[in-house]
Design a protein around this motif. Sequence first.
Motif, mmCIF file in Angstrom:
data_model
loop_
_atom_site.group_PDB
_atom_site.id
_atom_site.type_symbol
_atom_site.label_atom_id
_atom_site.label_comp_id
_atom_site.label_asym_id
_atom_site.label_seq_id
_atom_site.Cartn_x
_atom_site.Cartn_y
_atom_site.Cartn_z
ATOM 1 N N VAL A 7 0.868 -1.175 0.000
ATOM 2 C CA VAL A 7 0.000 0.000 0.000
ATOM 3 C C VAL A 7 0.903 1.223 0.000
ATOM 4 N N VAL A 8 0.698 2.090 -0.991
ATOM 5 C CA VAL A 8 1.538 3.278 -1.173
ATOM 6 C C VAL A 8 0.711 4.523 -0.874
ATOM 7 N N PHE A 9 1.264 5.386 -0.044
ATOM 8 C CA PHE A 9 0.585 6.608 0.367
ATOM 9 C C PHE A 9 1.285 7.833 -0.207
ATOM 10 N N ASP A 10 0.504 8.782 -0.685
ATOM 11 C CA ASP A 10 1.023 10.130 -0.834
ATOM 12 C C ASP A 10 1.244 10.666 0.587
ATOM 13 N N LEU A 11 2.106 11.658 0.754
ATOM 14 C CA LEU A 11 2.319 12.236 2.087
ATOM 15 C C LEU A 11 1.367 13.415 2.321
ATOM 16 N N VAL A 98 0.465 0.438 10.775
ATOM 17 C CA VAL A 98 0.916 -0.663 11.640
ATOM 18 C C VAL A 98 0.075 -1.916 11.396
ATOM 19 N N GLU A 99 -1.219 -1.754 11.237
ATOM 20 C CA GLU A 99 -2.085 -2.917 11.003
ATOM 21 C C GLU A 99 -1.792 -3.576 9.661
ATOM 22 N N LEU A 100 -1.507 -2.780 8.646
ATOM 23 C CA LEU A 100 -1.144 -3.356 7.347
ATOM 24 C C LEU A 100 0.129 -4.187 7.471
ATOM 25 N N LYS A 101 1.118 -3.673 8.179
ATOM 26 C CA LYS A 101 2.363 -4.408 8.364
ATOM 27 C C LYS A 101 2.120 -5.698 9.145
ATOM 28 N N GLN A 102 1.208 -5.651 10.094
ATOM 29 C CA GLN A 102 0.925 -6.837 10.907
ATOM 30 C C GLN A 102 0.308 -7.967 10.095
ATOM 31 N N VAL A 103 -0.419 -7.628 9.026
ATOM 32 C CA VAL A 103 -1.006 -8.676 8.183
ATOM 33 C C VAL A 103 -0.101 -9.008 6.996
ATOM 34 N N GLY A 104 1.119 -8.495 7.005
ATOM 35 C CA GLY A 104 2.104 -8.881 6.006
ATOM 36 C C GLY A 104 2.098 -8.075 4.731
ATOM 37 N N ILE A 105 1.487 -6.889 4.740
ATOM 38 C CA ILE A 105 1.468 -6.036 3.564
ATOM 39 C C ILE A 105 2.504 -4.935 3.733
ATOM 40 N N GLN A 106 3.331 -4.743 2.708
ATOM 41 C CA GLN A 106 4.316 -3.667 2.746
ATOM 42 C C GLN A 106 3.621 -2.304 2.716
ATOM 43 N N VAL A 107 4.315 -1.303 3.223
ATOM 44 C CA VAL A 107 3.800 0.063 3.175
ATOM 45 C C VAL A 107 4.892 0.984 2.661
ATOM 46 N N ALA A 131 7.713 7.211 9.601
ATOM 47 C CA ALA A 131 8.856 6.428 10.072
ATOM 48 C C ALA A 131 8.604 4.927 9.965
ATOM 49 N N GLU A 132 7.339 4.521 9.917
ATOM 50 C CA GLU A 132 6.990 3.097 9.814
ATOM 51 C C GLU A 132 7.064 2.574 8.385
ATOM 52 N N LEU A 133 7.167 3.474 7.406
ATOM 53 C CA LEU A 133 7.139 3.043 6.008
ATOM 54 C C LEU A 133 8.401 2.279 5.633
ATOM 55 N N GLN A 134 8.221 1.267 4.796
ATOM 56 C CA GLN A 134 9.342 0.410 4.401
ATOM 57 C C GLN A 134 9.969 0.816 3.070
ATOM 58 N N ASP A 157 10.063 -0.761 -8.873
ATOM 59 C CA ASP A 157 11.384 -1.390 -8.802
ATOM 60 C C ASP A 157 11.862 -1.490 -7.357
ATOM 61 N N GLN A 158 11.668 -0.407 -6.591
ATOM 62 C CA GLN A 158 12.109 -0.404 -5.200
ATOM 63 C C GLN A 158 11.351 -1.427 -4.361
ATOM 64 N N ALA A 159 10.056 -1.573 -4.627
ATOM 65 C CA ALA A 159 9.217 -2.488 -3.848
ATOM 66 C C ALA A 159 9.219 -3.905 -4.397
ATOM 67 N N LYS A 160 9.799 -4.076 -5.597
ATOM 68 C CA LYS A 160 9.765 -5.372 -6.273
ATOM 69 C C LYS A 160 8.319 -5.867 -6.396
ATOM 70 N N ALA A 161 7.469 -4.958 -6.859
ATOM 71 C CA ALA A 161 6.042 -5.262 -6.976
ATOM 72 C C ALA A 161 5.573 -5.009 -8.391
ATOM 73 N N ARG A 162 4.619 -5.812 -8.849
ATOM 74 C CA ARG A 162 3.996 -5.594 -10.144
ATOM 75 C C ARG A 162 2.883 -4.556 -9.989
ATOM 76 N N PRO A 163 2.552 -3.850 -11.071
ATOM 77 C CA PRO A 163 1.580 -2.753 -10.947
ATOM 78 C C PRO A 163 0.272 -3.145 -10.266
ATOM 79 N N HIS A 164 -0.302 -4.274 -10.632
ATOM 80 C CA HIS A 164 -1.610 -4.635 -10.077
ATOM 81 C C HIS A 164 -1.531 -5.025 -8.599
ATOM 82 N N GLU A 165 -0.326 -5.196 -8.079
ATOM 83 C CA GLU A 165 -0.164 -5.546 -6.669
ATOM 84 C C GLU A 165 -0.063 -4.309 -5.766
#
Length: 209
Positions: A7-11, A98-107, A131-134, A157-165
């Motif tokens: 999950v990617v957030f704008d700031l 924090v909850e997203l990270k707990q269920v195994g989703i990168q942020v 500060a919690e962002l990976q 590239d940084q997240a090693k993720a495909r667009p639909h993910e």
Amino acid sequence: METVKIVVFDLGGVLVRVARSWGDAARYANVTPMPVWADAMALSDFPAFEAYQAERIGWNEYAQSLRAHFGLASVEQAELLHNGILMGPYPGTIEVIVELKQVGIQVGCLSNTNAAHWPHLSDPTHYPAIAELQVSVASHQVGMGKPDPRFFRHLEDQAKARPHEILFFDDSPTHVRAGAECGWQSFLIDPQKETAVQMRAILAELETL
């Protein structure tokens, strides 16, 4: 339903409250006097601001441009005005992350920002959610920004993720559209309302949280 890897957030406007105009920034930073027309001038309406965010100009040139454009007394006032853009974190956002990270989703974040703001944004005492962002991709660090498709691909590239993910939250319709055109699951957030509530509703509908 697409699997969400990150999950990617704008700031600004999503995790961080920001001034919506130069007049707002001046009031928050107590910079006076300011021209009355500054209330109607969005941050992006000042070309030097956009150039500074993309590292096309340096701090000194940008600060002098701020001072001259708004008729400020000094470069120090220009620095106060610039720092007044950041107005603190939105409540509830760190809990979402924090909850997203707990269920195994990168942020992560994909942000048009700048070198002067980055030390404040990355300070956990001021913005613990950031500060919690990976994965953090900032315009001033890579010399490009949204809505440039290359900026979105850089995060992939940084997240090693495909667009639909990738699930993406932003407060700009232009940037949300750019993310969708890159194949991201993109959602518009209203910065005038509680952003964590909006994101939780979307995440629940997608059965992500």
